[in-house]
Design a protein around this motif. Structure first.
Motif, short mmCIF file in Angstrom:
data_model
loop_
_atom_site.label_atom_id
_atom_site.label_comp_id
_atom_site.label_asym_id
_atom_site.label_seq_id
_atom_site.Cartn_x
_atom_site.Cartn_y
_atom_site.Cartn_z
N THR A 51 1.07 -1.21 0.05
CA THR A 51 -0.04 0.00 -0.14
C THR A 51 0.73 1.27 -0.09
O THR A 51 1.83 1.55 0.71
CB THR A 51 -0.97 0.19 1.24
OG1 THR A 51 -1.64 -1.05 1.28
CG2 THR A 51 -1.60 1.26 1.22
N GLN A 52 0.63 2.31 -0.80
CA GLN A 52 1.36 3.45 -1.13
C GLN A 52 0.74 4.44 -0.16
O GLN A 52 -0.41 4.94 -0.84
CB GLN A 52 1.77 3.51 -2.52
CG GLN A 52 2.49 2.63 -3.30
CD GLN A 52 2.69 2.77 -4.45
OE1 GLN A 52 3.52 2.17 -5.41
NE2 GLN A 52 1.93 3.49 -5.41
N LEU A 53 1.31 5.20 0.52
CA LEU A 53 0.67 6.29 1.25
C LEU A 53 0.75 7.63 0.42
O LEU A 53 2.12 7.89 -0.19
CB LEU A 53 1.41 6.40 2.54
CG LEU A 53 1.05 5.33 3.45
CD1 LEU A 53 1.95 5.62 4.88
CD2 LEU A 53 -0.29 4.88 4.01
N VAL A 54 -0.27 8.35 0.55
CA VAL A 54 -0.24 9.76 0.17
C VAL A 54 0.72 10.69 1.09
O VAL A 54 0.45 10.66 2.20
CB VAL A 54 -1.55 10.45 -0.11
CG1 VAL A 54 -1.45 11.79 -0.43
CG2 VAL A 54 -2.52 9.57 -1.10
N GLN A 55 1.79 11.22 0.47
CA GLN A 55 2.49 12.11 1.39
C GLN A 55 1.96 13.26 1.90
O GLN A 55 1.10 13.74 1.34
CB GLN A 55 3.79 12.18 0.50
CG GLN A 55 4.69 11.34 -0.06
CD GLN A 55 5.10 9.95 1.02
OE1 GLN A 55 5.61 10.62 2.14
NE2 GLN A 55 4.95 8.99 0.83
N PRO A 56 2.50 13.59 2.95
CA PRO A 56 1.78 14.92 3.94
C PRO A 56 1.89 16.12 2.89
O PRO A 56 1.17 16.96 2.75
CB PRO A 56 2.78 15.04 4.81
CG PRO A 56 3.21 13.60 5.32
CD PRO A 56 3.46 12.98 4.02
N ASP A 57 3.01 16.12 2.03
CA ASP A 57 3.05 17.23 1.01
C ASP A 57 1.97 17.34 0.00
O ASP A 57 1.69 18.45 -0.43
CB ASP A 57 4.40 17.16 0.30
CG ASP A 57 5.66 17.49 1.29
OD1 ASP A 57 5.53 17.78 2.38
OD2 ASP A 57 6.84 17.10 0.93
N ASN A 58 1.24 16.26 -0.14
CA ASN A 58 0.04 16.40 -1.02
C ASN A 58 -1.29 16.10 -0.23
O ASN A 58 -2.10 15.46 -0.95
CB ASN A 58 0.44 14.88 -1.86
CG ASN A 58 1.69 15.15 -2.81
OD1 ASN A 58 2.22 16.07 -3.26
ND2 ASN A 58 2.40 14.05 -3.11
N SER A 59 -1.27 16.86 0.76
CA SER A 59 -2.67 16.80 1.46
C SER A 59 -3.61 17.48 0.78
O SER A 59 -4.89 17.16 1.34
CB SER A 59 -2.17 17.44 2.95
OG SER A 59 -2.08 18.84 2.56
N MET A 60 -3.40 18.01 -0.26
CA MET A 60 -4.71 18.64 -1.21
C MET A 60 -5.56 17.72 -1.48
O MET A 60 -6.69 17.82 -1.38
CB MET A 60 -4.09 19.50 -2.35
CG MET A 60 -5.21 20.14 -2.90
SD MET A 60 -4.48 21.04 -4.62
CE MET A 60 -4.90 19.75 -5.62
N ILE A 61 -4.89 16.37 -1.99
CA ILE A 61 -5.81 15.37 -2.32
C ILE A 61 -6.64 14.86 -1.14
O ILE A 61 -7.84 14.76 -1.30
CB ILE A 61 -5.02 14.09 -2.79
CG1 ILE A 61 -4.57 14.67 -4.21
CG2 ILE A 61 -5.92 13.04 -3.06
CD1 ILE A 61 -3.59 13.64 -4.83
N VAL A 62 -6.16 14.81 -0.02
CA VAL A 62 -6.77 14.31 1.31
C VAL A 62 -8.00 15.35 1.65
O VAL A 62 -8.86 14.88 2.25
CB VAL A 62 -5.53 13.81 2.38
CG1 VAL A 62 -6.37 13.34 3.66
CG2 VAL A 62 -4.72 13.05 1.96
N SER A 63 -7.56 16.38 1.40
CA SER A 63 -8.61 17.65 1.88
C SER A 63 -9.87 17.02 1.05
O SER A 63 -11.08 17.76 1.52
CB SER A 63 -7.93 18.75 1.34
OG SER A 63 -7.87 19.16 0.26
#
Length: 336
Positions: A162-174
């Motif tokens: 499983t590949q985690l979305v990095q904290p720098d790309n939190s726009m996607i998680v938002s």
């Protein structure tokens, strides 16, 4: 009845059983039946789990789950109305999510990740369409092969991790965490896709041609429609929806994984069938498909709230699909 657009070259004029066609009133009755089914399911939820079902958090959870599968369902509706089938949607969503969350892709930021997911989904959809339209492969076989290959490629790219979305790309998680009027942004993305899909199917030449190709491809060809090119575009549209769904699943889970979208093709096809779209093509509506999706999503939610296992869910879904197909055949005999 829905006629082929006036811009088509001279030739036989064909009609399709679109939303305003001879199945129009039947479609409206079916929609009312689907709404009644949703109301009945809500009553079941209120009776069995009143303390959990009607909470705002549970309703948001239902909409969030429906959003991811719903975007895929919109693309599936176009493909099936056009006389095809797409078994690869779950695998394409997984492949797009894995490709977008590789470290190399994430290093370019969230916008590139989103573009990557959309391009991967659309590209795979184009390959499906090319094999079917120009390679003359049966849609079932072509998309089955893509389902297996896509899932395998996703596993290979991620080494089954499983590949985690990095904290720098939190726009996607938002998209999942940011709420407007109490709803996460991904629900609004889903609503936008549904709106665009409805307009495309009901208010454009592309939609009229989709009904025509699905209803009678030979008559559509004689009327001047490039059936092969249109079929290619339908599968590209389905792939595009898979790419968008991959972004939504990344937002919901903060991951990209080869296991994403497992059996999503079942849910999408079932939602389309329950919504009244003919498996043989030429008839169907976006609204019906979304209502069918909501029915499936609420059923899944009720099973979870009542502690029933996954095996029972699958049995129930299978029974619902069989019942929906039998009702389709009966309604066709009655109204033909």
């Amino acid at each position: 009845m829905t006629e082929v657009d006036q811009a088509a070259p001279a030739g036989p004029r064909i009609k399709a059983a679109g939303p305003g066609g001879r199945f129009g009133p039947l479609g409206e009755v079916r929609h009312l039946g689907l709404v009644a089914a949703l109301v009945l399911l809500a009553i079941v939820g209120l009776v069995t789990k009143p303390e959990n079902f009607a909470t705002s958090s549970n309703l948001v959870s239902i909409l969030a789950l429906a959003s991811t599968i719903g975007v895929i369902t919109v693309g599936m509706t176009f493909v099936i109305i056009g006389g095809g089938i797409d078994l690869s949607v779950g695998a394409l969503m997984a492949l797009a999510s894995v490709w977008a969350t590789t470290l190399a892709t994430q290093s370019y930021g969230p916008v590139v990740m989103i573009v990557c997911a959309v391009l991967v989904g659309t590209g795979a959809g184009l390959l499906n369409g090319f094999l079917i339209a120009y390679g003359r492969m049966v849609p079932f076989i072509a998309t089955l092969a893509m389902m297996v290959a896509g899932r395998g490629l996703a596993q290979r790219m991620s080494n089954q991790r499983t590949q985690l979305v990095q904290p720098d790309n939190s726009m996607i998680v938002s998209l999942s965490t940011t709420r407007v009027l109490g709803l996460p942004l991904l629900v609004y993305v889903f609503a936008l896709v549904v709106l665009v899909g409805w307009l495309l199917l009901n208010r454009t030449t592309f939609g009229r041609r989709t009904y025509a190709v699905g209803g009678n491809p030979e008559a559509a060809r004689l009327a001047g429609i490039d059936v092969r090119r249109h079929t290619l575009m339908l599968y590209a549209l389905s792939g595009l929806c898979c790419g968008i769904a991959a972004v939504l699943i990344m937002a919901r889970t903060t991951t990209g994984s080869s296991t994403h979208g497992d059996l999503y093709e079942l849910d999408a096809i079932a939602a389309v069938i329950i919504g009244g779209t003919l498996l043989s093509g030429g008839r169907g509506t976006i609204i019906g498909s979304i209502l069918g999706l909501l029915i499936f999503t609420v059923i899944t939610n009720l099973f979870i709230l009542n502690g029933l296992n996954t095996a029972d869910q699958l049995v129930a879904k299978g029974a619902i699909i069989v019942a929906a197909v039998l009702l389709q055949r009966r309604s066709l005999r009655t109204h033909t």
